[in-house]
Design an enzyme around this catalytic site. Sequence first.
Site, mmCIF file in Angstrom:
data_model
loop_
_atom_site.group_PDB
_atom_site.id
_atom_site.type_symbol
_atom_site.label_atom_id
_atom_site.label_comp_id
_atom_site.label_asym_id
_atom_site.label_seq_id
_atom_site.Cartn_x
_atom_site.Cartn_y
_atom_site.Cartn_z
ATOM 1 N N ARG A 75 1.168 6.663 17.012
ATOM 2 C CA ARG A 75 0.970 7.659 15.959
ATOM 3 C C ARG A 75 1.589 9.018 16.256
ATOM 4 O O ARG A 75 2.152 9.645 15.349
ATOM 5 C CB ARG A 75 -0.527 7.805 15.641
ATOM 6 N N ASP A 133 -6.679 6.342 12.422
ATOM 7 C CA ASP A 133 -5.281 6.743 12.253
ATOM 8 C C ASP A 133 -5.127 8.030 11.452
ATOM 9 O O ASP A 133 -4.237 8.831 11.712
ATOM 10 C CB ASP A 133 -4.474 5.616 11.605
ATOM 11 N N SER A 164 -5.757 -7.388 8.179
ATOM 12 C CA SER A 164 -4.635 -6.454 8.189
ATOM 13 C C SER A 164 -4.037 -6.399 9.587
ATOM 14 O O SER A 164 -4.738 -6.590 10.588
ATOM 15 C CB SER A 164 -5.087 -5.057 7.757
ATOM 16 N N ASP A 191 0.812 -1.213 0.000
ATOM 17 C CA ASP A 191 0.000 0.000 0.000
ATOM 18 C C ASP A 191 0.848 1.266 0.000
ATOM 19 O O ASP A 191 0.604 2.193 -0.782
ATOM 20 C CB ASP A 191 -0.945 0.007 1.202
#
Length: 410
Positions: free
Chosen positions: A101, A130, A184, A19
């Site tokens: 993050r 996110d 995922s 990705d």
Amino acid sequence: MSKVTAPKKVVLAYSGGLDTSIILKWLQTEYGCEVVTFTADLGQGEELEPARAKAELMGIPPENIYIEDVREEFVRDFVFPMFRANAVYEGLYLLGTSIARPLISKRLVEIAEEVGADAVAHGATGKGNDQVRFELAAYALNPDIKVIAPWREWDLSSRTKLLEFAEEHQIPVAKDKRGEAPFSVDANLLHTSSEGKVLEDPAEMAPDYVYQRTVAPEDAPNEPEFVEVGFERGDAVSINGEAMSPATILDKLNELGGKHGCGRLDLVEGRFVGMKSRGIYETPGGTLLLEAHRGIESITLDRGAAHLKDELMPRYAELIYNGFWYSPEREMLQAAIDKSQEHVTGTVKLKLYKGSARTVGRWSDHSLYSEAHVTFEDDAGAYDQKDAAGFIQLNALRLKLLAARNKRMK
């Protein structure tokens, strides 16, 4: 973002996976811009040098490839402050993805300043949390930064279109990516998070192969293991008497917890963007750390401070989950939490067995526990039990007045 305001140089959060490799090429083709890649070693357990090779293969010069080991900073400056608060979201989730993050965003913004980039980019989708976390953190650190979120801009809306784009631009595609991925995964030193595909029906039990860091509790050792965690001012500093760095401590706790099947969580949570999602989380080391931290607080933290911390914690956890790590309210709460940890120093003994981690002993030179006051034996005058009568009467006064009024009004 229109072509008129297209960035000249972008710093991309880059994993080396399919990705983000597609995003890298898309940035080059869509905007004709220079791309700088940043890959963070957060302890995800993967070799990161392939990310460098992949970026070079796609035409990124070596000086534009940043691969950094930020494990110690991650645990010291983000995980440990969060665990001082005993933070859990919706009563269960230890915030393993959320807390990573702000660090990634911090380095994206710092690198952008170092290399003169006018934008940063991430690979978060438009449905998740996110994107919010990355962008709120970036704007908090640099209000003028441009943030590019390709998943909200491009028309590559399916796995088929992504693969077609990859083949068109000679982006290597691993054979196991040519079909639908079963789920995922996001991973770092604190946890693994698995979502999507085979996990989307919350009525169906997660397959065993989803779990990567923990053995099934029923397959864990038949004998318990005991581990001692030492604390100073609220942070873990040693395991079984051996001083270790923050990241090394969390890594060791992961090993111990994983071995005994600790830290599995199957959760349906309320995302900040509004929808419910089902995730499978493994946080073996964090589970041990939380249990041990609460154990040492139980003898070193005053009741008033402890209860106030428990009241503040859900708000603090929600701020982290929603992406407000760099907000003034999170920093205010952190200051109060850190103040509470001044005497949270000592050692906790945990018993690990078949998926559970339980405190079975705790001791500290800073302890507030007084055996003289709580003993059922002769306390040698340390506590006069007659004092309790007046204490009860004063606390009962308003209840008695209420009861008398209610009786009178009947």
